[in-house]
Design a protein around this motif. Structure first.
Motif, PDB file in Angstrom:
ATOM      1  N   GLN A   2       0.822  -1.206   0.000  1.00  0.00           N
ATOM      2  CA  GLN A   2       0.000   0.000   0.000  1.00  0.00           C
ATOM      3  C   GLN A   2       0.859   1.261   0.000  1.00  0.00           C
ATOM      4  N   MET A   3       1.975   1.222   0.758  1.00  0.00           N
ATOM      5  CA  MET A   3       2.853   2.385   0.819  1.00  0.00           C
ATOM      6  C   MET A   3       3.600   2.593  -0.509  1.00  0.00           C
ATOM      7  N   LEU A   5       2.290   2.022  -3.365  1.00  0.00           N
ATOM      8  CA  LEU A   5       1.299   2.689  -4.207  1.00  0.00           C
ATOM      9  C   LEU A   5       1.237   4.190  -3.913  1.00  0.00           C
ATOM     10  N   VAL A   6       1.312   4.522  -2.622  1.00  0.00           N
ATOM     11  CA  VAL A   6       1.293   5.938  -2.229  1.00  0.00           C
ATOM     12  C   VAL A   6       2.467   6.668  -2.872  1.00  0.00           C
ATOM     13  N   GLN A   7       3.669   6.084  -2.745  1.00  0.00           N
ATOM     14  CA  GLN A   7       4.836   6.739  -3.331  1.00  0.00           C
ATOM     15  C   GLN A   7       4.764   6.749  -4.858  1.00  0.00           C
ATOM     16  N   GLU A   9       2.147   6.845  -6.874  1.00  0.00           N
ATOM     17  CA  GLU A   9       1.233   7.886  -7.346  1.00  0.00           C
ATOM     18  C   GLU A   9       1.884   9.274  -7.252  1.00  0.00           C
ATOM     19  N   TYR A  10       2.622   9.489  -6.155  1.00  0.00           N
ATOM     20  CA  TYR A  10       3.322  10.762  -5.955  1.00  0.00           C
ATOM     21  C   TYR A  10       4.402  10.959  -7.023  1.00  0.00           C
ATOM     22  N   GLU A  11       5.186   9.912  -7.284  1.00  0.00           N
ATOM     23  CA  GLU A  11       6.297  10.023  -8.242  1.00  0.00           C
ATOM     24  C   GLU A  11       5.794  10.185  -9.669  1.00  0.00           C
ATOM     25  N   TYR A 241       9.736   3.970   6.330  1.00  0.00           N
ATOM     26  CA  TYR A 241       9.103   4.040   5.015  1.00  0.00           C
ATOM     27  C   TYR A 241       7.611   3.713   5.113  1.00  0.00           C
ATOM     28  N   ASN A 244       5.891   6.633   6.610  1.00  0.00           N
ATOM     29  CA  ASN A 244       5.802   7.784   5.711  1.00  0.00           C
ATOM     30  C   ASN A 244       6.631   7.533   4.450  1.00  0.00           C
ATOM     31  N   PRO A 245       6.007   6.979   3.414  1.00  0.00           N
ATOM     32  CA  PRO A 245       6.745   6.661   2.181  1.00  0.00           C
ATOM     33  C   PRO A 245       7.178   7.901   1.399  1.00  0.00           C
ATOM     34  N   LEU A 246       6.704   9.070   1.819  1.00  0.00           N
ATOM     35  CA  LEU A 246       7.083  10.307   1.125  1.00  0.00           C
ATOM     36  C   LEU A 246       8.190  11.056   1.854  1.00  0.00           C
TER      37      LEU A 246
END
Length: 319
Positions: A2-3, A5-7, A9-11, A241, A244-246
């Motif tokens: 899941q994390m 995916l978060v990163q 989408e951000y990248e 990570y 907070n993967p960002l």
């Protein structure tokens, strides 16, 4: 996952990734083959419309965990290349390297991958370890080339802080003459050396992307990304990570940093160094190296035929 995916989408937003623009994907670092294929599905669903039709999609795999079912699952996802961390086909050497698989497992994994339908298959071997002989390495290579591979990576064992080998630095032992023999032996199989550690009748497009100094997204703890003059470093700590993967550190590259890196990468690979990249003084030095048969020129590009000398040549050119 899941994390990731978060990163991701951000990248994708940061890199402004467009449809049909991603050339390669590389799933590696750690043990991708211990993760069930279905867990990768959300990642592939997000990336699918962004991929070029002929995108190279590689996954690393460990022979002890790359089961027939895992290989089938990855093939169904769209993975079209597998790189196996074999290291050696010698039982004692595998123990020395603290590997969990046996030579038989490695052979079975490669054959299973071919059976599933993978045509782009690679394996890694490690050299420069204590006890290496020409006979041992010859056996490793003979076994490797008896398998359905079109690419091989040969890495010298290096001892890094914080690894299981840090307390046993003596197990790393490189002999230049043996390294040179190893490289020539691989080439005799028709596997062209296109980078200091990589050989093949097929060239990994992902590997070449690094040497061509292309931009890339680094996804996951400890990964590295690059966009223009900036490098990105997600935290290497897994717990941090996940929290907070960002949390991503950045490094600003100077024009001089980029200049030196492009020269070094070009000399370590078949990419070469374009004449227009060099300053007037560097062009004079490069011409001297051509006269001394250390470099050769083709289509206004300088090429290095001995990658083992790449660092020294780059230092001479840029100092």
């Amino acid at each position: 996952m899941q994390m990731l995916l978060v990163q991701l989408e951000y990248e994708l937003k940061r890199f402004q990734v467009q449809k049909n623009s991603i050339e390669t994907i590389f799933i590696g670092g750690g043990t991708p083959s211990t993760v069930a294929p279905e867990l990768y599905v959300p990642i592939f669903e997000l990336l699918s419309p962004l991929l070029q039709a002929d995108a190279e999609i590689t996954s690393e795999a460990n022979p002890n965990s790359a089961t027939l079912e895992w290989l089938k699952g990855m093939k169904q996802l769209g993975v079209n290349r597998i790189s196996f961390g074999v290291q050696s086909f010698n039982k004692e050497k595998l123990k020395l390297l603290n590997r969990a698989h046996t030579p038989e497992m490695a052979q079975e994994a490669l054959l299973n991958a071919a059976k599933v339908g993978f045509t782009n298959l690679s394996l890694d071997i490690i050299y420069a370890t204590l006890g290496d002989t020409k006979e041992l390495l010859e056996y490793d290579l003979a076994t490797a080339f008896s398998l359905p591979i079109n690419h091989i990576s040969a890495y010298a064992l290096t001892i890094e802080e914080g690894t299981v080998f840090a307390s046993r630095p003596q197990i790393s032992s490189e002999q230049l003459e043996l390294t040179q023999w190893l490289f020539e032996r691989i080439k005799k199989e028709g596997f062209e050396q296109y980078e200091i550690s990589n050989f093949g009748s097929y060239r990994s497009q992902h590997n070449l992307g690094y040497w061509q100094y292309k931009d890339y997204i680094g996804l996951g703890a400890g990964a590295v990304g690059k966009q223009g003059q900036t490098r990105f470093y997600p935290t290497p700590n897994i717990e941090e990570y996940i929290a907070n993967p960002l949390k991503i550190d950045t490094e600003a590259l100077t024009l001089q940093d980029q200049h030196i890196e492009k020269i070094l990468l070009g000399l370590r690979s078949s990419v070469g160094v374009q004449n227009t990249l060099l300053s007037d003084e560097e062009k004079i030095k490069a011409s001297i190296l051509v006269q001394e048969n250390k470099l050769y020129v083709k289509n206004d590009t300088f090429y290095n035929s001995d990658y083992l000398l790449a660092d020294e040549i780059a230092l001479y050119l840029t100092s």
